[in-house]
Design an enzyme around this catalytic site. Structure first.
Site, short mmCIF file in Angstrom:
data_model
loop_
_atom_site.label_atom_id
_atom_site.label_comp_id
_atom_site.label_asym_id
_atom_site.label_seq_id
_atom_site.Cartn_x
_atom_site.Cartn_y
_atom_site.Cartn_z
N ASN A 186 0.82 -0.94 -0.24
CA ASN A 186 -0.08 -0.13 -0.01
C ASN A 186 0.80 0.73 0.00
O ASN A 186 1.95 1.22 0.84
CB ASN A 186 -1.27 0.31 0.72
CG ASN A 186 0.12 -0.04 2.04
OD1 ASN A 186 0.40 -1.23 2.73
ND2 ASN A 186 -1.36 -0.08 3.43
N GLU A 188 0.88 5.12 0.95
CA GLU A 188 -0.19 5.81 1.36
C GLU A 188 -0.50 7.84 0.39
O GLU A 188 0.80 7.81 0.22
CB GLU A 188 -0.64 6.00 2.69
CG GLU A 188 -1.48 4.91 3.40
CD GLU A 188 -1.17 4.40 4.79
OE1 GLU A 188 -0.84 5.77 5.45
OE2 GLU A 188 -2.13 3.90 5.74
N ASN A 189 -1.67 8.44 0.76
CA ASN A 189 -1.25 10.09 0.75
C ASN A 189 -1.69 10.69 1.62
O ASN A 189 -2.69 10.49 2.38
CB ASN A 189 -1.35 9.86 -0.82
CG ASN A 189 -1.01 11.83 -1.58
OD1 ASN A 189 -1.87 12.18 -1.45
ND2 ASN A 189 -0.60 11.78 -2.21
N ALA A 190 -1.36 11.84 1.65
CA ALA A 190 -1.63 12.53 2.56
C ALA A 190 -3.29 13.23 2.50
O ALA A 190 -4.10 13.62 3.27
CB ALA A 190 -0.97 14.38 2.50
N CYS A 230 -4.37 1.34 -2.36
CA CYS A 230 -3.99 -0.47 -1.66
C CYS A 230 -2.57 -1.63 -2.38
O CYS A 230 -2.38 -1.11 -3.47
CB CYS A 230 -5.47 -1.02 -1.11
SG CYS A 230 -6.53 -0.57 -0.79
N GLU A 252 -2.98 -4.26 -3.20
CA GLU A 252 -3.75 -5.28 -4.06
C GLU A 252 -4.11 -4.85 -5.44
O GLU A 252 -3.36 -5.44 -6.96
CB GLU A 252 -5.10 -5.84 -4.04
CG GLU A 252 -4.95 -6.54 -2.85
CD GLU A 252 -5.90 -5.77 -1.07
OE1 GLU A 252 -4.85 -5.28 -1.64
OE2 GLU A 252 -6.07 -5.49 -0.39
N CYS A 270 -10.04 -4.13 0.10
CA CYS A 270 -11.64 -3.61 0.18
C CYS A 270 -12.26 -3.55 -0.95
O CYS A 270 -12.31 -3.68 -1.72
CB CYS A 270 -10.95 -2.31 0.92
SG CYS A 270 -10.50 -1.09 -1.28
N CYS A 272 -10.79 -2.95 -4.00
CA CYS A 272 -10.23 -3.91 -4.40
C CYS A 272 -10.98 -5.12 -5.35
O CYS A 272 -10.88 -5.17 -6.31
CB CYS A 272 -9.23 -4.26 -3.74
SG CYS A 272 -8.13 -2.88 -3.84
N1 THU Z 1 -5.47 -1.41 2.38
C1 THU Z 1 -5.21 -2.23 1.65
O1 THU Z 1 -4.05 -2.07 1.27
N2 THU Z 1 -5.29 -3.29 1.36
C2 THU Z 1 -6.56 -3.33 1.94
O2 THU Z 1 -7.04 -5.08 1.18
C3 THU Z 1 -7.19 -2.83 2.77
C4 THU Z 1 -6.53 -1.36 3.23
C5 THU Z 1 -4.53 -0.12 3.22
C6 THU Z 1 -4.79 0.76 2.96
C7 THU Z 1 -4.23 1.89 4.53
O3 THU Z 1 -3.32 2.15 3.32
C8 THU Z 1 -4.62 0.88 4.97
O4 THU Z 1 -4.81 -0.27 4.02
C9 THU Z 1 -5.66 1.62 6.40
O5 THU Z 1 -6.84 1.90 5.49
#
Ligand code: THU
Length: 131
Positions: free
Chosen positions: A46, A48-50, A57, A59, A90, A93
């Site tokens: 994963n 992330e971003n501000a 994610c 996946e 999620c 995804c």
């Molecule tokens: N996240 C994933 O990378 N995959 C998932 O299936 C669920 C959530 C990440 C997104 C975010 O960076 C962190 O988990 C918390 O939500």
């Protein structure tokens, strides 16, 4: 059916991707791996971003990495994380995975390598489909 050896390979590949997760906001590391019909594997973490909604994610990172190499014939997907919970993809995804095969097995794992396998149709019944 997925071979046990392949499952172990996918679990290991997903685990190896986790340290690369860019998670300054949640500190929740996720690793994913994708198996293709030629036997190759792509991985993702994963990012992330501000602007939280711009987070990608693990996946989708893995699927995009494969697509960038011209690979879309997916056979299986694996996702893992650093908690006791066997994390499942999620909603966004799930829709992205569905795009590449409605019977795809998704291996959902926890930090100890325990896992459950669900098909994407089980994870996303009544998916959006242009057809
Ligand atoms: N996240 C994933 O990378 N995959 C998932 O299936 C669920 C959530 C990440 C997104 C975010 O960076 C962190 O988990 C918390 O939500």
């Amino acid at each position: 059916m997925l071979d046990k050896k392949i499952i172990e390979k996918l679990l290991n590949a997903a685990k190896l991707a986790m340290p690369n997760a860019y998670v300054p906001y949640s500190n929740f590391r996720v690793g994913a791996s994708v198996l293709y019909d030629d036997g190759s594997i792509e991985t993702g973490c994963n990012v992330e971003n501000a602007s939280f909604g711009a987070t990608i994610c693990a996946e989708r990172t893995a699927i995009s990495a494969g697509a960038a190499r011209g690979k879309t014939s997916i056979k299986a997907i694996c996702v893992t994380n650093m908690t006791d919970t066997m994390v499942t993809p999620c909603g966004i995804c799930r829709q992205v995975i569905w795009e590449f095969g409605q019977d795809l097995p998704v291996i959902c794992s926890n930090k100890d390598g325990n896992y459950k396998i669900l098909t994407i149709a089980e994870l996303l019944p009544h998916a959006f489909d242009l057809n």
